[in-house]
Design an enzyme around this catalytic site. Structure first.
Site, mmCIF file in Angstrom:
data_model
loop_
_atom_site.group_PDB
_atom_site.id
_atom_site.type_symbol
_atom_site.label_atom_id
_atom_site.label_comp_id
_atom_site.label_asym_id
_atom_site.label_seq_id
_atom_site.Cartn_x
_atom_site.Cartn_y
_atom_site.Cartn_z
ATOM 1 N N GLY A 46 31.865 -20.703 -14.724
ATOM 2 C CA GLY A 46 32.901 -20.700 -15.755
ATOM 3 C C GLY A 46 33.977 -19.745 -15.318
ATOM 4 O O GLY A 46 34.383 -19.759 -14.161
ATOM 5 N N GLU A 47 34.409 -18.912 -16.210
ATOM 6 C CA GLU A 47 35.459 -17.935 -15.888
ATOM 7 C C GLU A 47 34.865 -16.558 -16.163
ATOM 8 O O GLU A 47 34.607 -16.205 -17.311
ATOM 9 C CB GLU A 47 36.686 -18.233 -16.746
ATOM 10 N N SER A 48 34.659 -15.804 -15.085
ATOM 11 C CA SER A 48 33.883 -14.580 -15.239
ATOM 12 C C SER A 48 34.592 -13.535 -16.104
ATOM 13 O O SER A 48 33.940 -12.740 -16.783
ATOM 14 C CB SER A 48 33.516 -13.996 -13.875
ATOM 15 N N CYS A 78 27.953 -19.390 -9.429
ATOM 16 C CA CYS A 78 29.406 -19.230 -9.377
ATOM 17 C C CYS A 78 29.856 -18.030 -10.219
ATOM 18 O O CYS A 78 29.565 -16.900 -9.842
ATOM 19 C CB CYS A 78 30.087 -20.538 -9.758
ATOM 20 N N ARG A 105 36.026 -12.912 -5.671
ATOM 21 C CA ARG A 105 36.329 -14.060 -6.535
ATOM 22 C C ARG A 105 37.362 -14.972 -5.864
ATOM 23 O O ARG A 105 38.205 -14.504 -5.093
ATOM 24 C CB ARG A 105 36.891 -13.578 -7.876
ATOM 25 N N ILE A 134 33.742 -24.667 -6.845
ATOM 26 C CA ILE A 134 34.923 -24.781 -7.699
ATOM 27 C C ILE A 134 35.512 -23.382 -7.883
ATOM 28 O O ILE A 134 34.935 -22.561 -8.588
ATOM 29 C CB ILE A 134 34.557 -25.398 -9.065
ATOM 30 N N ARG A 135 36.637 -23.151 -7.222
ATOM 31 C CA ARG A 135 37.220 -21.795 -7.246
ATOM 32 C C ARG A 135 36.111 -20.748 -7.089
ATOM 33 O O ARG A 135 35.984 -19.797 -7.868
ATOM 34 C CB ARG A 135 38.021 -21.568 -8.536
ATOM 35 N N HIS A 171 27.606 -24.908 -7.431
ATOM 36 C CA HIS A 171 27.071 -25.403 -8.700
ATOM 37 C C HIS A 171 25.976 -26.444 -8.471
ATOM 38 O O HIS A 171 26.269 -27.639 -8.473
ATOM 39 C CB HIS A 171 28.188 -26.094 -9.495
ATOM 40 N N GLU A 173 23.877 -27.492 -10.534
ATOM 41 C CA GLU A 173 23.703 -28.295 -11.758
ATOM 42 C C GLU A 173 24.699 -29.444 -11.834
ATOM 43 O O GLU A 173 24.477 -30.403 -12.555
ATOM 44 C CB GLU A 173 23.788 -27.395 -13.001
HETATM 45 N N1 GLN Z 1 36.798 -18.504 -10.288
HETATM 46 C C1 GLN Z 1 35.874 -18.224 -11.337
HETATM 47 C C2 GLN Z 1 35.775 -16.723 -11.605
HETATM 48 O O1 GLN Z 1 36.281 -15.959 -10.868
HETATM 49 C C3 GLN Z 1 34.489 -18.785 -11.018
HETATM 50 C C4 GLN Z 1 34.562 -20.284 -10.918
HETATM 51 C C5 GLN Z 1 33.319 -21.015 -11.312
HETATM 52 O O2 GLN Z 1 32.409 -20.454 -11.925
HETATM 53 N N2 GLN Z 1 33.290 -22.299 -11.032
HETATM 54 O O3 GLN Z 1 35.197 -16.343 -12.571
#
Ligand code: GLN
Length: 212
Positions: A46-48, A78, A105, A134-135, A171, A173
């Site tokens: 997600g977005e940390s 992630c 990150r 993903i990122r 990921h 999952e």
């Molecule tokens: N770029 C996100 C972060 O820095 C992590 C991306 C992800 O969990 N798919 O939190």
């Protein structure tokens, strides 16, 4: 067996689906009370930065640390890996600091913001894992107690394990990859019933009890 999935933000639904697929009851974790009696926990992608804020807003930091320090296995994927790291390059303070690694990150350049790669993961058997990034973060430093679980072809580290803490930059999952979840469930079963796994990988506190 019940395994929690931190459900404050990000890709928690997919992890719950994976747990159900291997016969484990998933528990959405939003409040400290949701952690009671769990055999293990997943910190999803997600977005940390958002996850860090929500973890603190809902008072989850201390009880998750207690669960991990008690030896329950934790899988971070992630952003979940970022939450586990002891050190985050570029200055963000650590969240749980349970994994002696430095992560960076969004470590892949713009063209490679998201990509997929087949990766050898020897602890999961011969067939490679299809990694969806993903990122994604990268592991830049691995502490002495940390095992490298998977690398990209260029040698960059993308999955690690330190005792009961397991983390992937990708990921599993989202790729229908169930072996990390099975490994987590096995670790959780061994933690809950140390008799079964005691010969192989006793937790240090168990070892001292066993030798007393
Ligand atoms: N770029 C996100 C972060 O820095 C992590 C991306 C992800 O969990 N798919 O939190």
């Amino acid at each position: 067996m019940r395994i929690g999935v931190l459900a404050v933000q990000g890709a928690f639904v997919e992890h719950a689906r994976m747990l159900r697929a291997i016969g484990v009851e998933p528990v959405d974790v939003r409040l400290p009370a949701d952690l009671v009696g769990l055999a293990g926990l997943i910190l999803p992608g997600g977005e940390s930065t958002a996850m860090r804020r929500l973890v603190d807003r809902w008072g989850l930091r201390a009880p998750i640390l207690d669960l991990a320090r008690g030896g329950a296995p934790i899988l971070g994927t992630c952003a979940g890996m970022i939450l586990l790291a002891a050190d985050i390059a570029d200055g963000d303070p650590p969240v749980f600091g349970l994994l002696d690694v430095t992560v960076r990150r969004n470590a892949f350049g713009r063209q490679l913001d998201s990509f997929e790669a087949d990766i050898a993961v020897p602890i999961l058997g011969d067939s490679p894992v299809h990694g969806i990034f993903i990122r994604a973060p990268i592991v830049e430093r691995v502490g002495p107690g940390v095992a490298v679980v998977a690398c990209l072809d260029d040698g960059r580290v993308v999955a690690v394990r330190e005792r009961n803490i397991l983390a992937t930059a990708f990921h599993p999952e989202l790729a229908g990859e169930m072996r990390f979840h099975r490994l987590l469930a096995t670790m959780a079963a061994e933690h809950a019933d140390p008799g079964e796994g005691a010969g192989r990988r006793p937790h240090p506190t168990r070892r001292s009890v066993a030798s007393a």
